[in-house]
Design an enzyme around this catalytic site. Structure first.
Site, PDB file in Angstrom:
ATOM      1  N   GLU A   1       0.800  -1.061  -0.067  1.00 19.64           N
ATOM      2  CA  GLU A   1      -0.083  -0.074   0.064  1.00 19.64           C
ATOM      3  C   GLU A   1       0.793   1.216  -0.072  1.00 19.64           C
ATOM      4  OE1 GLU A   1      -2.924   0.228   3.075  1.00 19.64           O
ATOM      5  OE2 GLU A   1      -3.865  -1.722   2.501  1.00 19.64           O
TER       6      GLU A   1
ATOM      7  N   GLU B   1      -5.661  -8.522   0.566  1.00 22.34           N
ATOM      8  CA  GLU B   1      -6.212  -8.214   1.983  1.00 22.34           C
ATOM      9  C   GLU B   1      -7.448  -7.867   1.588  1.00 22.34           C
ATOM     10  OE1 GLU B   1      -4.618  -5.121   4.457  1.00 22.34           O
ATOM     11  OE2 GLU B   1      -2.461  -5.685   4.055  1.00 22.34           O
TER      12      GLU B   1
HETATM   13  C1  NOJ Z   1      -3.746  -2.520   5.425  1.00 20.62           C
HETATM   14  C2  NOJ Z   1      -2.559  -2.808   5.985  1.00 20.62           C
HETATM   15  O1  NOJ Z   1      -1.791  -3.384   4.895  1.00 20.62           O
HETATM   16  C3  NOJ Z   1      -2.954  -3.637   7.220  1.00 20.62           C
HETATM   17  O2  NOJ Z   1      -1.474  -3.375   7.716  1.00 20.62           O
HETATM   18  C4  NOJ Z   1      -3.954  -2.952   8.067  1.00 20.62           C
HETATM   19  O3  NOJ Z   1      -3.689  -3.720   9.184  1.00 20.62           O
HETATM   20  C5  NOJ Z   1      -4.938  -3.360   7.379  1.00 20.62           C
HETATM   21  N1  NOJ Z   1      -5.068  -2.490   6.116  1.00 20.62           N
HETATM   22  C6  NOJ Z   1      -6.206  -2.895   8.321  1.00 20.62           C
HETATM   23  O4  NOJ Z   1      -6.247  -1.448   8.353  1.00 20.62           O
END
Ligand code: NOJ
Length: 452
Positions: A169, A359
């Site tokens: 991200e 994710e």
């Molecule tokens: C994106 C991130 O990659 C991760 O580290 C985070 O915990 C999750 N979203 C949830 O916010």
């Protein structure tokens, strides 16, 4: 809200089912075996992360075997982790730390033993503190320093790890700058955000090339992006169309288009024009890299948020359904259709041939049942089921998406929010030796993945 099951067979035999986590959020052991501090260790030590002091993460460093067995027992075939730069390279520029590497050797070997395919992210935000003090992603030298790390990781682990993601991200890495939340830098740093963005694009492409050069031919180099598409997904009036395009350009496209050879979307967002002063001759060509896959991460649509610097007000219209008004513990409105729109938007982007949901998930204020037996987390089940339905719909439309990773296998440290929001399929009882207790969502996955 229905939490009914799904037919695993509908996804086909080649679909990857996994769970995801990141080094800082789960490992703990911040000083073990020669590890140097990361910016997040430093924040935790300074008491800036609620509920997290010296004892960080969820003790994955010592309990990875138990965790891998649990993940495999739920029916998942893959486990996405990240490598900690300061564990492998101390203060960032080396030397390579053999003891740190030996930890990941143990982790990867154990995954393979229990039947989990390792998916590995090189950078999931935990920059060595020393590198940060020297300027972090704002310094241009970081491009080669990061590529050195990535190449070394590929050389060392590439005989066993076939699925790589360069970054996690980039939007979030620079977004922390945009909203003034980044480590020790209060306030709004727009120029730093633009420079960081450009350096990350160059570093991603350079790392990708160098990794590919040393990896076996069956390995794949991808990266991940958070895609928060703006709601309404299909605006009809001209003004909203333009605003939506500009917001998505600043938050998403600037991190993806350069890799695909499209340069920066200056025409969509004039606010990006100052970026030009950081682009040197040859940079746009150097930022091109066709990834083997693009990991998409989507937690909800961008809607109803406070106006942000540069981006301005976000459209708030058309909020109608009950689900949409439901919010996660960190304030994200729930609407898994956002994932479908993100998949459609990036379906045939020149930066990558294929998509994988690296994710998806829901962060709630989960409570352990009084008898300690489990957690009723219907909203999480609903989120994963609807996300997976979005994947099926996208596939039926010809979108090449072939994997889904639940964030996260267990509750962990949610960055600035600390131990408050729980994203896990498995509850971690911090009061009782960090005991792992499968929630209803874990049992839902187990039943679905058993494919009865
Ligand atoms: C994106 C991130 O990659 C991760 O580290 C985070 O915990 C999750 N979203 C949830 O916010």
């Amino acid at each position: 809200m229905t939490t009914g099951t799904l037919d695993k067979a509908a996804f086909g035999d080649d679909f990857t089912w996994g769970v995801a986590s990141a080094a800082f959020q789960v490992e703990g052991a911040p000083d073990a075996d020669g590890k140097a501090p990361s910016i997040w260790d430093d924040l935790a030590r300074r008491g800036k992360i609620p509920g997290v002091g010296a004892d960080q993460g969820i003790r994955y460093y010592d309990r990875y075997k138990e965790d891998h067995e649990l993940i495999a027992s739920l029916g998942f075939g893959a486990n996405r982790i990240s490598l900690s730069w300061p564990r492998l390279m101390g203060n960032g520029r080396g030397p390579w730390n053999p003891k740190g590497a030996a930890f990941y050797d143990r982790v990867i070997d154990n995954m393979l033993e229990v039947g989990l395919e390792p998916w590995v992210t090189v950078y999931h935000w935990d920059m060595p503190l020393e590198l940060w003090k020297r300027g972090g992603w704002c310094r241009r030298d970081i491009i080669s320093e990061f590529a050195d790390l990535a190449e070394r990781c590929a050389e060392h682990f590439g005989d066993r790890v076939k699925r790589w993601m360069v970054f996690n991200e980039p939007t979030s890495i620079v977004g922390h700058l945009l909203v003034g939340m980044t480590h020790g830098r209060r306030g709004f740093h727009y120029d730093a955000m633009l420079r960081t963005t450009h350096h990350i694009n160059l570093a991603g492409a350079e790392a990708g090339r160098r990794m590919r050069a040393v990896l076996p031919s069956d390995a794949q180099v991808g990266t991940t992006q958070v895609l928060s598409v703006v709601h309404p997904y299909e605006p009809t009036d001209e003004r909203t169309v333009r605003r939506k395009r500009a917001i998505e350009a600043v938050l998403c496209d600037i991190h993806i288009d350069p890799a695909g050879g499209r340069g920066y979307p200056f025409d969509a967002a004039k606010a990006l024009l100052p970026m030009r002063r950081h682009i040197r001759d040859g940079d746009l060509e150097a930022a091109e890299f066709r990834y083997d896959f693009m990991g998409l991460q989507c937690y909800g649509p961008l809607v109803g948020l406070k106006p942000m610097p540069v981006i301005g007000p976000i459209p708030t219209n058309n909020i109608t359904t009950a689900e949409f008004r439901m919010q996660s513990a960190i304030g994200i409105p729930q609407d898994p259709d956002a994932m479908l729109w993100a998949l459609r938007k990036y379906a045939h982007h020149p930066a990558a041939d294929r998509l994988v949901i690296t994710e998806g998930g829901f962060g709630g204020n989960d409570r352990l049942e009084a008898d300690g037996s489990g957690v009723r987390d219907d909203v999480r089940v609903w989120t994963h089921r609807r996300n997976l339905q979005a994947v099926l719909t996208a596939r039926s439309e010809g979108v090449p998406v072939d994997g889904y990773f639940a964030w996260s296998y267990a509750d962990n440290v949610e960055w600035f929010f600390g131990r408050g929001p729980r994203f896990g399929l498995v509850y971690v009882d911090y009061e009782d030796d960090y005991r792992r207790i499968p929630k209803d969502s874990a049992l839902w996955f187990r039943e679905m993945l058993a494919g009865s």
